[in-house]
Design a protein around this motif. Structure first.
Motif, PDB file in Angstrom:
ATOM      1  N   VAL A   1       0.858  -1.183   0.000  1.00 45.72           N
ATOM      2  CA  VAL A   1       0.000   0.000   0.000  1.00 45.72           C
ATOM      3  C   VAL A   1       0.896   1.235   0.000  1.00 45.72           C
ATOM      4  N   THR A   2       0.600   2.169  -0.884  1.00 46.25           N
ATOM      5  CA  THR A   2       1.423   3.355  -1.053  1.00 46.25           C
ATOM      6  C   THR A   2       1.115   4.425  -0.010  1.00 46.25           C
ATOM      7  N   ALA A   3       2.160   4.893   0.670  1.00 47.60           N
ATOM      8  CA  ALA A   3       2.011   6.006   1.616  1.00 47.60           C
ATOM      9  C   ALA A   3       1.882   7.297   0.820  1.00 47.60           C
ATOM     10  N   LEU A   4       0.900   8.114   1.197  1.00 43.80           N
ATOM     11  CA  LEU A   4       0.662   9.373   0.501  1.00 43.80           C
ATOM     12  C   LEU A   4       1.257  10.566   1.232  1.00 43.80           C
ATOM     13  N   ALA A   5       1.207  10.516   2.564  1.00 44.73           N
ATOM     14  CA  ALA A   5       1.681  11.659   3.348  1.00 44.73           C
ATOM     15  C   ALA A   5       1.991  11.214   4.771  1.00 44.73           C
ATOM     16  N   ARG A   6       2.880  11.951   5.403  1.00 42.42           N
ATOM     17  CA  ARG A   6       3.158  11.760   6.829  1.00 42.42           C
ATOM     18  C   ARG A   6       2.720  13.019   7.537  1.00 42.42           C
ATOM     19  N   GLN A   7       2.082  12.842   8.679  1.00 40.33           N
ATOM     20  CA  GLN A   7       1.630  13.995   9.456  1.00 40.33           C
ATOM     21  C   GLN A   7       2.197  13.891  10.867  1.00 40.33           C
ATOM     22  N   ASP A   8       2.826  14.952  11.301  1.00 44.52           N
ATOM     23  CA  ASP A   8       3.295  15.078  12.675  1.00 44.52           C
ATOM     24  C   ASP A   8       2.679  16.360  13.203  1.00 44.52           C
ATOM     25  N   SER A   9       1.728  16.204  14.125  1.00 47.06           N
ATOM     26  CA  SER A   9       1.019  17.376  14.616  1.00 47.06           C
ATOM     27  C   SER A   9       0.473  17.098  16.009  1.00 47.06           C
ATOM     28  N   GLY A  10       0.573  18.070  16.885  1.00 48.70           N
ATOM     29  CA  GLY A  10       0.005  17.930  18.223  1.00 48.70           C
ATOM     30  C   GLY A  10       0.537  16.738  18.978  1.00 48.70           C
ATOM     31  N   GLY A  11       1.787  16.364  18.733  1.00 54.25           N
ATOM     32  CA  GLY A  11       2.367  15.228  19.427  1.00 54.25           C
ATOM     33  C   GLY A  11       1.986  13.888  18.826  1.00 54.25           C
ATOM     34  N   GLN A  12       1.253  13.899  17.715  1.00 54.36           N
ATOM     35  CA  GLN A  12       0.869  12.658  17.057  1.00 54.36           C
ATOM     36  C   GLN A  12       1.685  12.463  15.788  1.00 54.36           C
ATOM     37  N   SER A  13       1.926  11.192  15.457  1.00 52.42           N
ATOM     38  CA  SER A  13       2.593  10.839  14.212  1.00 52.42           C
ATOM     39  C   SER A  13       1.686   9.884  13.460  1.00 52.42           C
ATOM     40  N   ALA A  14       1.406  10.210  12.204  1.00 52.80           N
ATOM     41  CA  ALA A  14       0.531   9.360  11.403  1.00 52.80           C
ATOM     42  C   ALA A  14       1.032   9.312   9.970  1.00 52.80           C
ATOM     43  N   ILE A  15       0.719   8.205   9.317  1.00 49.65           N
ATOM     44  CA  ILE A  15       0.995   8.039   7.896  1.00 49.65           C
ATOM     45  C   ILE A  15      -0.344   7.795   7.216  1.00 49.65           C
ATOM     46  N   LEU A  16      -0.609   8.525   6.132  1.00 51.51           N
ATOM     47  CA  LEU A  16      -1.830   8.332   5.356  1.00 51.51           C
ATOM     48  C   LEU A  16      -1.505   7.507   4.121  1.00 51.51           C
ATOM     49  N   PHE A  17      -2.352   6.514   3.867  1.00 48.83           N
ATOM     50  CA  PHE A  17      -2.194   5.625   2.724  1.00 48.83           C
ATOM     51  C   PHE A  17      -3.409   5.743   1.811  1.00 48.83           C
ATOM     52  N   ARG A  18      -3.228   5.384   0.557  1.00 48.35           N
ATOM     53  CA  ARG A  18      -4.344   5.271  -0.384  1.00 48.35           C
ATOM     54  C   ARG A  18      -5.311   4.231   0.170  1.00 48.35           C
ATOM     55  N   ASP A  19      -6.599   4.459   0.004  1.00 47.84           N
ATOM     56  CA  ASP A  19      -7.615   3.514   0.488  1.00 47.84           C
ATOM     57  C   ASP A  19      -8.326   2.877  -0.694  1.00 47.84           C
ATOM     58  N   SER A  20      -8.178   1.579  -0.824  1.00 50.72           N
ATOM     59  CA  SER A  20      -8.838   0.839  -1.905  1.00 50.72           C
ATOM     60  C   SER A  20     -10.176   0.261  -1.446  1.00 50.72           C
ATOM     61  N   GLY A  21     -10.525   0.506  -0.177  1.00 51.19           N
ATOM     62  CA  GLY A  21     -11.758  -0.062   0.357  1.00 51.19           C
ATOM     63  C   GLY A  21     -11.590  -1.513   0.771  1.00 51.19           C
ATOM     64  N   ALA A  22     -10.368  -1.972   0.808  1.00 52.58           N
ATOM     65  CA  ALA A  22     -10.082  -3.373   1.127  1.00 52.58           C
ATOM     66  C   ALA A  22     -10.369  -3.684   2.596  1.00 52.58           C
ATOM     67  N   THR A  23     -10.427  -4.968   2.890  1.00 56.64           N
ATOM     68  CA  THR A  23     -10.702  -5.480   4.232  1.00 56.64           C
ATOM     69  C   THR A  23      -9.438  -6.111   4.799  1.00 56.64           C
ATOM     70  N   ALA A  24      -9.221  -5.932   6.086  1.00 55.70           N
ATOM     71  CA  ALA A  24      -8.055  -6.548   6.727  1.00 55.70           C
ATOM     72  C   ALA A  24      -8.149  -8.065   6.619  1.00 55.70           C
ATOM     73  N   LEU A  25      -7.040  -8.694   6.296  1.00 49.85           N
ATOM     74  CA  LEU A  25      -6.990 -10.154   6.193  1.00 49.85           C
ATOM     75  C   LEU A  25      -7.461 -10.797   7.495  1.00 49.85           C
ATOM     76  N   ARG A  26      -7.146 -10.190   8.619  1.00 49.52           N
ATOM     77  CA  ARG A  26      -7.578 -10.696   9.923  1.00 49.52           C
ATOM     78  C   ARG A  26      -9.097 -10.849   9.968  1.00 49.52           C
ATOM     79  N   ASP A  27      -9.827  -9.853   9.458  1.00 51.65           N
ATOM     80  CA  ASP A  27     -11.288  -9.896   9.472  1.00 51.65           C
ATOM     81  C   ASP A  27     -11.831 -10.932   8.500  1.00 51.65           C
ATOM     82  N   LEU A  28     -11.174 -11.073   7.348  1.00 52.00           N
ATOM     83  CA  LEU A  28     -11.613 -12.089   6.385  1.00 52.00           C
ATOM     84  C   LEU A  28     -11.419 -13.498   6.939  1.00 52.00           C
ATOM     85  N   LEU A  29     -10.295 -13.719   7.601  1.00 53.76           N
ATOM     86  CA  LEU A  29     -10.046 -15.029   8.225  1.00 53.76           C
ATOM     87  C   LEU A  29     -11.102 -15.336   9.283  1.00 53.76           C
TER      88      LEU A  29
END
Length: 161
Positions: free
Chosen positions: A65-93
């Motif tokens: 999954v391609t990372a689009l942006a990194r955000q560091d703000s208010g003491g938080q660190s996050a990475i935003l990725f493209r969303d294909s609407g996919a489901t976590a393999l954990r949930d499918l299992l």
């Protein structure tokens, strides 16, 4: 702040250090956001997180999954990725097992895979191997490989987060 820009639609995965969520902005666009959890935030983890973002931006594979942006703000660190609407393999299992598990007289649950389950598991295994091979070919190792960090779209295509 990160939390003000995006509204959480669903939590896809949570570990001791990260939370992966599907988020929506005010225009209705969705992304997958991977946030470093507050209790795991320390200088070493923040540096590792920033490094993971930089590595992802340099990867070239449809299985990652391609990372689009990194955000560091208010003491938080996050990475935003493209969303294909996919489901976590954990949930499918979990859904596959729940749909076919039988309850025994003692109340325990028993799952016996059928041929379709075995074929599906083999397909998932091959796709995971392709994703890992792509990482290794580019000189990287995924340090948190688990069913919560793999997503599968409606067509069955698997990607690693």
């Amino acid at each position: 702040m990160i939390a003000d820009e995006w509204r959480v639609v669903a939590t896809l995965y949570q570990s001791a250090t990260t939370r992966v969520e599907r988020v929506r902005d005010s225009r209705g666009e969705t992304r997958v956001r991977k946030t470093l959890r507050r209790e795991a935030r320390n200088p070493a983890e923040v540096a590792r997180y920033r490094h993971a973002y930089a590595v992802n931006r340099g990867l070239d594979s449809p299985r990652i999954v391609t990372a689009l942006a990194r955000q560091d703000s208010g003491g938080q660190s996050a990475i935003l990725f493209r969303d294909s609407g996919a489901t976590a393999l954990r949930d499918l299992l979990a859904a596959r097992i729940d749909a076919r598990a039988a309850t025994r007289e003692d109340g325990s649950r028993h799952y016996r895979p059928d041929d379709a389950d075995i074929a599906w598991a083999l397909d998932v295994g091959v796709q995971l191997a392709e994703a890992l091979a792509a990482l290794h070919e580019q000189g990287f190792v995924h340090r948190d490989l688990n069913p919560g960090n793999a997503i599968v779209d409606a067509g069955g295509f698997l990607q690693l987060i």
